[in-house]
Every structure is written in C-alpha cells, then in structure tokens.
Write a protein that holds these residues in place. Structure first.
Motif, PDB file in Angstrom:
ATOM      1  N   LYS A 225      55.894 -72.997 -19.417  1.00  0.00           N
ATOM      2  CA  LYS A 225      54.935 -73.972 -18.787  1.00  0.00           C
ATOM      3  C   LYS A 225      55.809 -74.551 -17.900  1.00  0.00           C
ATOM      4  CE  LYS A 225      51.010 -74.964 -22.455  1.00  0.00           C
ATOM      5  NZ  LYS A 225      51.003 -76.522 -23.208  1.00  0.00           N
ATOM      6  N   ARG A 226      57.383 -74.380 -17.561  1.00  0.00           N
ATOM      7  CA  ARG A 226      58.097 -74.630 -17.182  1.00  0.00           C
ATOM      8  C   ARG A 226      58.585 -76.352 -17.674  1.00  0.00           C
ATOM      9  NH1 ARG A 226      59.928 -71.330 -13.559  1.00  0.00           N
ATOM     10  NH2 ARG A 226      57.975 -70.009 -12.449  1.00  0.00           N
ATOM     11  N   SER A 227      58.381 -76.908 -19.047  1.00  0.00           N
ATOM     12  CA  SER A 227      58.431 -77.954 -19.126  1.00  0.00           C
ATOM     13  C   SER A 227      59.914 -78.091 -20.406  1.00  0.00           C
ATOM     14  CB  SER A 227      57.615 -78.635 -20.637  1.00  0.00           C
ATOM     15  OG  SER A 227      55.973 -78.333 -19.139  1.00  0.00           O
ATOM     16  N   TYR A 228      60.847 -77.387 -19.355  1.00  0.00           N
ATOM     17  CA  TYR A 228      62.391 -77.439 -19.756  1.00  0.00           C
ATOM     18  C   TYR A 228      62.644 -78.547 -20.648  1.00  0.00           C
ATOM     19  CZ  TYR A 228      62.031 -73.415 -16.346  1.00  0.00           C
ATOM     20  OH  TYR A 228      61.519 -72.189 -15.534  1.00  0.00           O
ATOM     21  N   ASN A 229      62.709 -79.483 -20.561  1.00  0.00           N
ATOM     22  CA  ASN A 229      63.719 -80.711 -21.264  1.00  0.00           C
ATOM     23  C   ASN A 229      62.151 -80.381 -22.651  1.00  0.00           C
ATOM     24  OD1 ASN A 229      64.800 -82.050 -19.351  1.00  0.00           O
ATOM     25  ND2 ASN A 229      63.532 -82.907 -18.422  1.00  0.00           N
TER      26      ASN A 229
ATOM     27  N   ASN B 272      67.796 -70.946 -20.216  1.00  0.00           N
ATOM     28  CA  ASN B 272      68.832 -70.504 -19.747  1.00  0.00           C
ATOM     29  C   ASN B 272      68.326 -69.829 -18.081  1.00  0.00           C
ATOM     30  OD1 ASN B 272      70.478 -73.466 -20.069  1.00  0.00           O
ATOM     31  ND2 ASN B 272      71.579 -71.922 -22.231  1.00  0.00           N
ATOM     32  N   THR B 273      68.072 -69.098 -19.006  1.00  0.00           N
ATOM     33  CA  THR B 273      67.548 -67.435 -17.623  1.00  0.00           C
ATOM     34  C   THR B 273      67.155 -68.099 -16.672  1.00  0.00           C
ATOM     35  OG1 THR B 273      68.423 -66.113 -19.405  1.00  0.00           O
ATOM     36  CG2 THR B 273      67.169 -65.210 -16.833  1.00  0.00           C
ATOM     37  N   ARG B 274      65.479 -69.187 -17.266  1.00  0.00           N
ATOM     38  CA  ARG B 274      64.828 -69.653 -15.837  1.00  0.00           C
ATOM     39  C   ARG B 274      65.561 -70.995 -15.920  1.00  0.00           C
ATOM     40  NH1 ARG B 274      58.700 -69.411 -16.501  1.00  0.00           N
ATOM     41  NH2 ARG B 274      58.164 -67.129 -18.020  1.00  0.00           N
ATOM     42  N   LYS B 275      66.004 -71.348 -15.555  1.00  0.00           N
ATOM     43  CA  LYS B 275      66.618 -72.268 -15.321  1.00  0.00           C
ATOM     44  C   LYS B 275      67.836 -72.196 -14.054  1.00  0.00           C
ATOM     45  CE  LYS B 275      68.050 -75.818 -17.108  1.00  0.00           C
ATOM     46  NZ  LYS B 275      68.288 -76.583 -18.823  1.00  0.00           N
ATOM     47  N   CYS B 276      68.572 -70.518 -14.886  1.00  0.00           N
ATOM     48  CA  CYS B 276      69.266 -69.954 -13.298  1.00  0.00           C
ATOM     49  C   CYS B 276      71.148 -70.562 -13.890  1.00  0.00           C
ATOM     50  CB  CYS B 276      69.246 -70.155 -11.918  1.00  0.00           C
ATOM     51  SG  CYS B 276      67.672 -69.620 -11.304  1.00  0.00           S
ATOM     52  N   HIS B 277      71.255 -70.677 -15.255  1.00  0.00           N
ATOM     53  CA  HIS B 277      72.153 -70.777 -15.596  1.00  0.00           C
ATOM     54  C   HIS B 277      72.229 -69.801 -16.131  1.00  0.00           C
ATOM     55  CE1 HIS B 277      70.915 -76.382 -16.016  1.00  0.00           C
ATOM     56  NE2 HIS B 277      71.374 -75.344 -14.949  1.00  0.00           N
TER      57      HIS B 277
ATOM     58  N   GLN C 211      71.460 -59.854 -16.650  1.00  0.00           N
ATOM     59  CA  GLN C 211      72.543 -59.746 -15.413  1.00  0.00           C
ATOM     60  C   GLN C 211      72.011 -58.946 -14.387  1.00  0.00           C
ATOM     61  OE1 GLN C 211      73.998 -57.046 -18.535  1.00  0.00           O
ATOM     62  NE2 GLN C 211      75.419 -57.992 -19.185  1.00  0.00           N
ATOM     63  N   HIS C 212      70.602 -58.639 -14.611  1.00  0.00           N
ATOM     64  CA  HIS C 212      70.231 -58.465 -13.436  1.00  0.00           C
ATOM     65  C   HIS C 212      69.718 -59.603 -12.568  1.00  0.00           C
ATOM     66  CE1 HIS C 212      67.549 -56.207 -10.718  1.00  0.00           C
ATOM     67  NE2 HIS C 212      65.930 -56.983 -10.996  1.00  0.00           N
ATOM     68  N   GLU C 213      68.958 -60.890 -13.061  1.00  0.00           N
ATOM     69  CA  GLU C 213      68.737 -61.953 -11.959  1.00  0.00           C
ATOM     70  C   GLU C 213      69.975 -62.650 -11.611  1.00  0.00           C
ATOM     71  OE1 GLU C 213      65.985 -64.501 -13.747  1.00  0.00           O
ATOM     72  OE2 GLU C 213      64.482 -62.758 -14.810  1.00  0.00           O
ATOM     73  N   GLU C 214      71.227 -62.008 -11.808  1.00  0.00           N
ATOM     74  CA  GLU C 214      72.392 -63.076 -11.863  1.00  0.00           C
ATOM     75  C   GLU C 214      72.879 -62.449 -10.575  1.00  0.00           C
ATOM     76  OE1 GLU C 214      76.273 -64.700 -13.400  1.00  0.00           O
ATOM     77  OE2 GLU C 214      75.928 -62.989 -14.558  1.00  0.00           O
ATOM     78  N   GLU C 215      72.551 -60.586 -10.475  1.00  0.00           N
ATOM     79  CA  GLU C 215      73.534 -60.265  -9.597  1.00  0.00           C
ATOM     80  C   GLU C 215      72.137 -60.043  -7.927  1.00  0.00           C
ATOM     81  OE1 GLU C 215      72.464 -55.848 -10.653  1.00  0.00           O
ATOM     82  OE2 GLU C 215      74.608 -55.970 -11.864  1.00  0.00           O
ATOM     83  N   LEU C 216      70.682 -60.635  -8.690  1.00  0.00           N
ATOM     84  CA  LEU C 216      70.170 -60.814  -7.532  1.00  0.00           C
ATOM     85  C   LEU C 216      70.100 -61.790  -6.414  1.00  0.00           C
ATOM     86  CD1 LEU C 216      66.590 -59.462  -8.536  1.00  0.00           C
ATOM     87  CD2 LEU C 216      67.662 -58.601  -7.282  1.00  0.00           C
ATOM     88  N   CYS C 217      70.548 -63.491  -7.250  1.00  0.00           N
ATOM     89  CA  CYS C 217      71.342 -64.835  -6.890  1.00  0.00           C
ATOM     90  C   CYS C 217      72.501 -64.776  -6.551  1.00  0.00           C
ATOM     91  CB  CYS C 217      71.198 -65.699  -8.344  1.00  0.00           C
ATOM     92  SG  CYS C 217      70.009 -65.722  -8.663  1.00  0.00           S
TER      93      CYS C 217
END
Length: 488
Positions: free
Chosen positions: A399-403, A438-443, A481-487
């Motif tokens: 739900k993207r309610s990360y906190n 953390n993946t969804r938060k790009c950390h 790893q894939h999403e990190e490369e895309l970023c």
C-alpha cells in the motif's frame, strides 16, 4: 424399520435419536420420554461398537442426552416432581461422558460447560475420595482451554491439578511427572520453548523409569517434545523424536488412534517445513480419511488437515484449489468452534496470503487484520503475533505505507527474537520483508543487506537451495540488483 431390521440394528438407534430430538423440540416436552429414547439408542450402539465413545454416532447420542438434561434442568415452565430425578444420571458419571462427547466432536465450549458442572459437583461432595476425579476433570478443562487458545485459563487448571496431586500423602514421582507434562505444554504454547522442553525431558525420563520405554504415555510426551523441536526448527531432532513416538503408538494403540493421528499430523507438518510437499500432501490426505472415520464429517482436527492441504497446494502453485481448501477449513472452524481462536487466525493468514497472490490487497488486509486481533486476545506478546505482524508489514509495503510497514516489521522482529533467538527462519522471513520494503524505497544497499541476512539464516536452518524461501529470497535479491542498475 424394526420389522425390517430388528430391534437392535444401528438404524434403529438413529431413529430413536430422531425421536428423542423430536420430543425435545415440543413446547410441552417430556424429558423422561426423550431421555428414554436416547438411552435405548445408546444401548443399541454399544452392542455394535463396544465401550468406544470415540465414535461419531455414540458422541451424537451423548450430546443429545446432554441437550435434554440442560433443557430439563433449566426449564421454568414446570417443576419436576422429584428434585433428585437426575441423581442417578449424575452419579453414574453421565455428565463427564457427555462432556467427553462434546470434546470429541470439537464442541469445546459445551464440553467445558459440562466439565465445569462436574467439577462443581465433585468439589461440593469432596470427602477426600474425589481427589483423583477432581484432578482428572481439571486436566480435561486444561486440555480444552489449550485447544481454545485460552492458555492462561488452561495454566490455572493445570496448576490446581498439580497442587492437588502434590498434597496427596501417597503421591508418586510418576504422578508429578505426568502433571508437569501438562505445564510443559502450556509453556510451549506460551512461547517459552526452552522451559517447556526441559520440563518434558525431565518428565519423560521419570515416565520411562516407571512405565518402560514402550508405553503410550511416554509416546505422548515424546510427541510434545517433537512439536517443540519442529516449531524451533530443530528438524533433525524433531524427526527422530516424532518417529519414536509414532513407532510406539502404532505398536500399542494402532494407526487409527487419535494420539497416533496427532503424531502423523506433526510428521506431515515436518515434511512440509522441509519442503517435501508431495510427501506432505500424501500424509495429510491419509490422515484426513482416518479423521473422518473417527470424528465424522466436521471437526476442528479435520479443518486443520484441510488447512495444511491448502498450504501444500499453494506451494505447488495451485492457488485456486488452495483457496477452496482454505475456505472450506474456515467455514468448518466457524461452524464447529463457534468462537475465534489461534487456529482461525492461522486460517485467516493463509486466506490473506492467497488473496495477495490474486492481487486482492484490500481483502487480504482485512483477513490479516482480523487474524492480528484474534492473536492479541491470546496475549500482546505471544509469539504467533509475529506472524500476523509480518503479514501486516507486507500489506503496508504494497500500500506504500512504508512507515507503518517498518513499524510492523520492527515489532515482529522484537517478538520473534525474544521467542526464537536470532537464527529462526521467521527472523529470515522478516529480513526479506524489510529488504523488499527498502527495495521499494530505492534503498538498495540496505535491501541487499537484509536479503543476504535472510539467506544466511536459511542456510543455518539447513534449508536446501531448492527450498521455496531460499528461492524467493534469491529472486528478490536479483530484483534489487536489477532495479539498482536501472536507477543508475
């Protein structure tokens, strides 16, 4: 039907049950008439079944007798001519038999009501000769409260029983050891695994010294030890202990005895934990057939087997069929149990996970929230709450309610570490959840760290590379790893 089958055919017993219930439903019912029908039905059943109350037909007759007793006793429309008309009925131990019948049908609340009445009667007439019966009734109440997830109440009953046993002049070490097994079971259900294992190990040593190694009571204690070892993921010792128990039970009690079936069920769970899904399904399906023969078509134990078959099917990717089994389990639990308990919470978790796989996030969220509410009623710090919190963390992440998700994961980790230590697979599951958050938060660095921690825990738990949790964690790591490369 008497003309066709004779007066002692089982079908006549069924007809007499119907007649007793019909009399019970009349506005001006006669309790004596209804009870006479049911007594005759019970006598016919005993001709064919012997003194075996672990039988759906006998249990049904006893339960119907209990319904007549309660309606007659609580009736305000008439005053019975003789106040002690049920004296012989009570003194013959029928209330205890009715309580046992309700228990065997999975009707735990009704069973408790009858055992409470038995306990009150015994305490009122206690002249020093009822101690053993009081202890037995307290133990029955303790066992029923364990099944209902009321662990504090169960502990009170078991402690009362232990106190009574220890106060007897002729108490033996075996009597105390048997009572401490019950305390150990409560410790296990409360998440105090080390204390539970120590109590059971000490008790089984006393049992073996007094009863021999080959005894049903020894087997039952070994079973409980096996449950603890499986729950704490000591799979090798769990397998050894459960197989010991099963060997004794099959030899002395036969394969279709309830104690044997409970052990076979635990072995099935162990197969599932070890990712031997096909073997687990075969085990559960065999158990289900034996349970239906023993308990009839609806019982909490049958529901639990349906629950585990559903999990197996989900592991094999058959989400639609898994949902059918899980929903069937849930309906049976609601019908038979009639109250919320930890077993229903587990079923709601499984339904929620299946809904997630179908993309139904809101419905899954409701299932997980209901599960968490049930488990909190058991105790705010109970170890099973960690499973519900983990699921709530996953939902909040989606739900993207990360906190909120981080809050749930931290609370789950706190409870899980206190209950299991740092290297239980549940700890790994929480690391995976935090990693995906953390993946969804790009950390990405934090995500990789969490997933590698999970893989390390799974390795220490001796999960093979083919285990579904290992495979999922590795897939999640590749995605990071894939999403990190895309970023970049």
């Amino acid at each position: 039907e008497i003309y066709l089958y004779g007066g002692s055919h089982p079908r006549i017993a069924r007809l007499l049950n119907y007649m007793g219930l019909a009399e019970l439903e009349r506005s001006d019912f006669d309790g004596d008439v209804a009870m006479d029908y049911l007594h005759e039905a019970l006598n016919i059943q005993k001709l064919h079944l012997g003194p075996n109350e672990i039988n759906p037909d006998v249990s049904e007759t006893l339960v119907n007798m209990g319904a007549v007793y309660y309606k007659e006793r609580n009736s305000f429309k008439k005053i019975r001519a003789k106040k002690d008309s049920y004296k012989s009925f009570i003194e013959s131990g029928m209330l205890g038999k009715i309580a046992f019948a309700h228990s065997e049908r999975g009707e735990y609340i009704m069973a408790m009501n009858f055992y409470d009445e038995v306990l009150e009667l015994l305490k009122n007439k206690d002249d020093g000769r009822c101690t053993n019966r009081i202890v037995a009734t307290l133990k029955s109440l303790g066992s029923l409260n364990v099944k209902a997830g009321r662990f504090t109440v169960a502990n009170d009953h078991y402690m009362q029983a232990l106190d009574l046993i220890e106060s007897c002049d002729d108490v033996s070490p075996l009597d105390i050891a048997n009572a401490k097994v019950d305390i150990g079971i409560i410790k296990y259900h409360s998440g105090e695994f080390k204390e539970a294992a120590k109590l059971l190990e000490n008790s089984v040593s006393v049992q073996r010294a007094n009863l021999s190694n080959e005894h049903p009571r020894v087997a039952k204690t070994l079973f409980h030890l096996g449950v603890i070892k499986r729950t704490t993921c000591d799979f090798e010792r769990a397998s050894y202990t459960l197989k010991q128990a099963q060997r004794i039970q099959i030899s002395l009690l036969q394969e279709d005895h309830p104690d044997t079936i409970y052990t076979q069920m635990e072995i099935g769970k162990l197969l599932l934990d070890s990712d031997k899904v096909d073997d687990a399904i075969t085990q559960f399906e065999s158990i289900f057939k034996n349970q239906r023969h023993l308990f009839g078509s609806e019982h909490p134990d049958l529901a639990q087997t349906l629950y585990y078959i559903g999990i197996c099917l989900a592991r094999k990717g058959d989400v639609s069929k898994a949902m059918k089994y899980s929903e069937r389990c849930f309906r049976m639990q609601q019908k038979v149990l009639k109250f919320d308990c930890p077993a229903i919470a587990s079923t709601l978790d499984q339904i929620g996970l299946l809904l997630l796989r179908n993309g139904k996030v809101q419905k899954a969220s409701k299932a997980f929230d209901h599960s968490l509410q049930i488990r909190r009623e058991v105790g705010e710090e109970h170890y099973e709450i960690a499973y519900s919190l983990l699921n709530m963390g996953q939902i909040s992440t989606l739900k993207r309610s990360y906190n909120d998700a981080l809050f749930y994961y931290k609370d789950a980790m706190r409870i899980a570490v206190r209950s299991f230590g740092l290297e239980h697979p549940l700890i790994g599951d929480i690391h995976v959840g935090v990693g995906n958050l953390n993946t969804r938060k790009c950390h990405f660095d934090e995500a990789k760290k969490e997933l590698l921690l999970a893989l390390d825990i799974y390795k220490k738990s001796l999960f093979p590379e083919t285990h579904f949790k290992v495979k999922k964690a590795k897939e999640d790591l590749k995605r990071v790893q894939h999403e990190e490369e895309l970023c970049v």
